[in-house]
Design a protein around this motif. Structure first.
Motif, short mmCIF file in Angstrom:
data_model
loop_
_atom_site.label_atom_id
_atom_site.label_comp_id
_atom_site.label_asym_id
_atom_site.label_seq_id
_atom_site.Cartn_x
_atom_site.Cartn_y
_atom_site.Cartn_z
N VAL A 61 6.20 5.54 2.82
CA VAL A 61 6.22 6.89 3.38
C VAL A 61 7.66 7.31 3.70
O VAL A 61 8.05 8.46 3.50
CB VAL A 61 5.30 7.01 4.62
CG1 VAL A 61 5.39 8.38 5.24
CG2 VAL A 61 3.86 6.69 4.23
N LYS A 63 0.84 -1.19 0.00
CA LYS A 63 0.00 0.00 0.00
C LYS A 63 0.89 1.25 0.00
O LYS A 63 1.95 1.28 0.61
CB LYS A 63 -0.92 0.02 1.23
CG LYS A 63 -2.00 -1.05 1.17
CD LYS A 63 -2.97 -0.74 0.06
CE LYS A 63 -4.06 -1.77 -0.06
NZ LYS A 63 -4.83 -1.61 -1.28
N LYS A 64 0.42 2.28 -0.67
CA LYS A 64 1.18 3.52 -0.75
C LYS A 64 1.33 4.21 0.61
O LYS A 64 2.19 5.07 0.78
CB LYS A 64 0.55 4.48 -1.76
CG LYS A 64 0.72 4.00 -3.19
CD LYS A 64 0.16 5.00 -4.17
CE LYS A 64 0.44 4.54 -5.58
NZ LYS A 64 0.00 5.51 -6.58
N CYS A 65 0.50 3.81 1.58
CA CYS A 65 0.60 4.40 2.91
C CYS A 65 1.46 3.56 3.86
O CYS A 65 1.60 3.89 5.04
CB CYS A 65 -0.79 4.60 3.51
SG CYS A 65 -1.71 3.06 3.73
#
Length: 185
Positions: A29, A22-24
């Motif tokens: 991050v 996931k990009k999060c």
């Protein structure tokens, strides 16, 4: 060449090795914040009209940050890491050189002064944020510990560089008014 792939349209991205996350995710991050820092350094360099020695060092830091980002996007050491202890040792030599000119301080100072010094302080805080995300990632999975050490020292570098720029530009440090002695020489 198309730069859009549409593969991330649902919030996923691929890290080195092809794994989808996931990009999060903390790892994403962490390297994204490192990229943000690298971009901010580019802004600083584009505005510098003096201190060619610092500008040269900032360009080298940008190169190292790309290596750090690659390492952060690499899920395990079997792929081989790019960053080792040498960049941190180099940063320490820069810090020592930069702090030889301005007068010693023993209290907290306010970020600011010359516009370039102010931007260096912003870079310092972005480096600290990137460091926090790298720590969070390290609690979940393997990272290159040399990246964490480099980012920790990098925030010190930006502090030293900001002080040197202010000193060279004749801008005195402004002490925090509720100070007590925090630095000992």
């Amino acid at each position: 060449m198309k730069i859009y792939t549409k593969t991330g349209d649902k919030g996923d991205t691929s890290i080195i090795g092809g794994e989808k996350v996931k990009k999060c995710a903390n790892r994403v991050v962490a390297y994204g914040t490192t990229d943000e820092l690298n971009s901010h350094i580019g802004v600083i360099i584009s505005q510098m009209k003096s201190s060619p020695d610092i500008k040269k060092d900032l360009l080298e830091i940008q190169q190292i940050l790309f290596d750090c980002g690659t390492d952060l996007a690499t899920p395990n050491s079997s792929k081989g890491f790019r960053t080792n202890e040498e960049p941190t040792l180099w940063l320490e030599s820069c810090i020592d050189k930069y702090l030889a000119s301005p007068p010693d301080i023993q209290e907290f100072i306010l970020p600011g002064g010359d516009p370039i010094a102010s931007q260096l302080h912003v870079a310092r805080t972005i480096a600290r944020r990137a460091e926090r995300y790298v720590v969070a990632t390290s609690l979940e999975e393997e990272i290159n510990a040399d990246v964490l050490t480099f980012l920790n020292r990098l925030s010190d570098y930006f502090f030293a560089a900001a002080r040197l720029v202010n000193f060279r530009e004749g801008r005195p440090d402004i002490s925090y008014r509720r100070n007590s002695q925090v630095f000992y020489n």
